[in-house]
Design a protein around this motif. Structure first.
Motif, PDB file in Angstrom:
ATOM      1  N   GLN A   1     -24.885  35.169 -33.247  1.00 24.45           N
ATOM      2  CA  GLN A   1     -25.982  34.210 -33.879  1.00 24.45           C
ATOM      3  C   GLN A   1     -25.867  35.159 -35.572  1.00 24.45           C
ATOM      4  O   GLN A   1     -26.137  35.886 -35.397  1.00 24.45           O
TER       5      GLN A   1
ATOM      6  N   LYS B   1     -31.938  34.205 -47.663  1.00 22.94           N
ATOM      7  CA  LYS B   1     -31.291  33.284 -46.995  1.00 22.94           C
ATOM      8  C   LYS B   1     -31.894  31.351 -47.421  1.00 22.94           C
ATOM      9  O   LYS B   1     -31.364  30.779 -47.628  1.00 22.94           O
ATOM     10  N   ASP B   2     -33.739  31.893 -47.438  1.00 24.58           N
ATOM     11  CA  ASP B   2     -34.355  30.504 -48.311  1.00 24.58           C
ATOM     12  C   ASP B   2     -32.749  29.985 -49.425  1.00 24.58           C
ATOM     13  O   ASP B   2     -33.128  28.322 -49.604  1.00 24.58           O
TER      14      ASP B   2
ATOM     15  N   HIS C   1     -27.684  40.439 -44.082  1.00 26.92           N
ATOM     16  CA  HIS C   1     -27.230  39.809 -42.723  1.00 26.92           C
ATOM     17  C   HIS C   1     -26.928  40.112 -41.266  1.00 26.92           C
ATOM     18  O   HIS C   1     -27.572  41.542 -41.033  1.00 26.92           O
ATOM     19  N   SER C   2     -27.255  39.631 -40.294  1.00 23.57           N
ATOM     20  CA  SER C   2     -27.840  40.073 -39.029  1.00 23.57           C
ATOM     21  C   SER C   2     -26.886  39.380 -38.269  1.00 23.57           C
ATOM     22  O   SER C   2     -26.351  37.820 -38.504  1.00 23.57           O
TER      23      SER C   2
ATOM     24  N   ASP D   1     -27.552  35.612 -38.418  1.00 22.30           N
ATOM     25  CA  ASP D   1     -28.609  35.350 -39.028  1.00 22.30           C
ATOM     26  C   ASP D   1     -29.489  33.902 -38.186  1.00 22.30           C
ATOM     27  O   ASP D   1     -29.853  34.821 -36.683  1.00 22.30           O
ATOM     28  N   GLU D   2     -30.142  33.397 -38.545  1.00 23.56           N
ATOM     29  CA  GLU D   2     -31.305  32.555 -37.664  1.00 23.56           C
ATOM     30  C   GLU D   2     -30.898  31.339 -37.416  1.00 23.56           C
ATOM     31  O   GLU D   2     -31.111  30.594 -36.887  1.00 23.56           O
ATOM     32  N   GLU D   3     -29.146  31.140 -37.785  1.00 27.77           N
ATOM     33  CA  GLU D   3     -28.769  29.692 -36.870  1.00 27.77           C
ATOM     34  C   GLU D   3     -28.225  30.226 -35.463  1.00 27.77           C
ATOM     35  O   GLU D   3     -28.445  30.460 -34.739  1.00 27.77           O
ATOM     36  N   LYS D   4     -27.331  28.202 -35.197  1.00 31.24           N
ATOM     37  CA  LYS D   4     -27.308  28.473 -33.928  1.00 31.24           C
ATOM     38  C   LYS D   4     -25.909  28.680 -33.732  1.00 31.24           C
ATOM     39  O   LYS D   4     -25.263  29.327 -34.617  1.00 31.24           O
TER      40      LYS D   4
ATOM     41  N   LYS E   1     -26.810  44.026 -32.003  1.00 37.78           N
ATOM     42  CA  LYS E   1     -27.002  43.091 -33.023  1.00 37.78           C
ATOM     43  C   LYS E   1     -26.075  44.686 -33.939  1.00 37.78           C
ATOM     44  O   LYS E   1     -26.256  45.735 -33.727  1.00 37.78           O
TER      45      LYS E   1
ATOM     46  N   GLU F   1     -36.936  42.854 -44.833  1.00 31.14           N
ATOM     47  CA  GLU F   1     -35.948  41.739 -43.741  1.00 31.14           C
ATOM     48  C   GLU F   1     -37.096  40.724 -44.991  1.00 31.14           C
ATOM     49  O   GLU F   1     -36.173  39.201 -44.946  1.00 31.14           O
TER      50      GLU F   1
ATOM     51  N   LEU G   1     -34.465  37.129 -45.624  1.00 32.87           N
ATOM     52  CA  LEU G   1     -35.565  35.956 -45.207  1.00 32.87           C
ATOM     53  C   LEU G   1     -35.473  35.370 -46.784  1.00 32.87           C
ATOM     54  O   LEU G   1     -34.790  33.724 -46.726  1.00 32.87           O
TER      55      LEU G   1
END
Length: 309
Positions: free
Chosen positions: A240, A166-167, A266-267, A242-245, A279, A159, A163
């Motif tokens: 969704q 992504k950052d 990615h997820s 990753d953590e996007e809307k 998922k 994880e 992350l």
């Protein structure tokens, strides 16, 4: 970086080359020179982040390949020993182990390799006496389980790596946009005012430096389809990345796609009312595409019976 971001970064590189070649004349305009120095700072920062993204992606990808190669080699050897025993002793569970021959595993997707090896491990655990008689010691089984666990970890994690990737990509995108604003809102008008008439050759060289060809067409990097258990298309699925809307995708044919997704882990989370959520976690390699066929399974509805008081 996607194709659009690459084009902007290449534009930034050419602008800096122009700055270095014409330093003496450009320094005569202090405000313009300060703007160009800001562009250099953007380049330094972005280049460092791009290098980190590429380095970590390469390391993780190489580690994944080594781990899966080791797992496949060991699993295939064990499958050979089990099937040999099964055929000789007419032991059906070992005869029915599927998709664990080396030819099967080397052609299979990573998720399929994991699934096939897991099933073989369970068969061995259900028949410890026969497994030992086939030559698979407790130590040998434990070693295979350790390789299976390592492959599982590298496929669905870590994880922290995802992350960080992504950052970094968000920071790169933000700095490229900031550079584009600096170029369009400040550097270009200043160059025009100072050199379009006074030094047309220098101004033309500037325009050539920042010129970009038409951006290449968008590339569908992630594609897939939605179906129910009957094989019928499922539309209007919330996805969704990753953590996007979450966004709604899948028309009448139940197909979906994403353009220009950066390399890295990615997820995808798929949500459809009345169906179980799906998922997928995956590693996207540079210049590669991913395809997912998602089958939705209806949620079991709990019905509470009413009793008379």
């Amino acid at each position: 970086m996607n194709n659009n971001e690459k084009a902007i970064f290449e534009q930034l590189i050419r602008l800096i080359a122009f700055k270095n070649e014409n330093e003496e004349e450009l320094k005569l305009v202090p405000l313009l020179w300060a703007m160009l120095e800001d562009a250099v700072a953007y380049h330094t920062s972005i280049a460092a982040k791009v290098q980190e993204v590429e380095k970590t992606s390469k390391v993780l990808t190489q580690n994944k390949e080594d781990i899966f190669d080791d797992l496949i080699a060991d699993a295939a050897n064990i499958e050979g020993m089990l099937s040999s025993y099964g055929n000789y002793k007419k032991f059906v569970p070992f005869q029915k182990i599927e998709d664990c021959k080396k030819s099967d595993l080397t052609k299979a997707r990573d998720e399929k390799v994991i699934s096939s090896v897991e099933k073989m491990i369970m068969v061995m655990k259900d028949a410890p006496a026969e497994r030992a008689e086939a030559g698979i010691t407790d130590e040998r089984l434990a070693a295979l389980e350790a390789k299976y666990a390592a492959a599982l970890d590298i496929l669905f994690g870590p994880e922290e790596f995802r992350l960080r990737q992504k950052d970094l990509n968000k920071e790169i995108d933000a700095e490229l946009k900031a550079f584009k604003r600096l170029l369009c809102d400040s550097i270009k008008p200043n160059m025009r005012s100072n050199f379009a008439d006074a030094n047309p050759d220098l101004y033309k060289a500037f325009l050539n430096a920042i010129h970009t060809d038409a951006l290449p067409k968008k590339t569908k990097v992630i594609t897939g389809s939605f179906k129910n258990e009957k094989g019928e298309p499922v539309s209007d699925v919330w996805i969704q990345l990753d953590e996007e809307k979450p966004i709604k995708k899948g028309g009448k044919k139940g197909q979906f796609y994403f353009y220009n997704v950066a390399a890295g882990q990615h997820s995808l989370v798929f949500t459809k009312e009345s169906y179980k959520q799906e998922k997928r976690v995956f590693m996207l390699e540079a210049d590669h595409c991913m395809h997912f066929d998602i089958t939705f399974i209806l949620e079991e509805v709990q019905v509470e019976s009413e009793t008379e008081a």
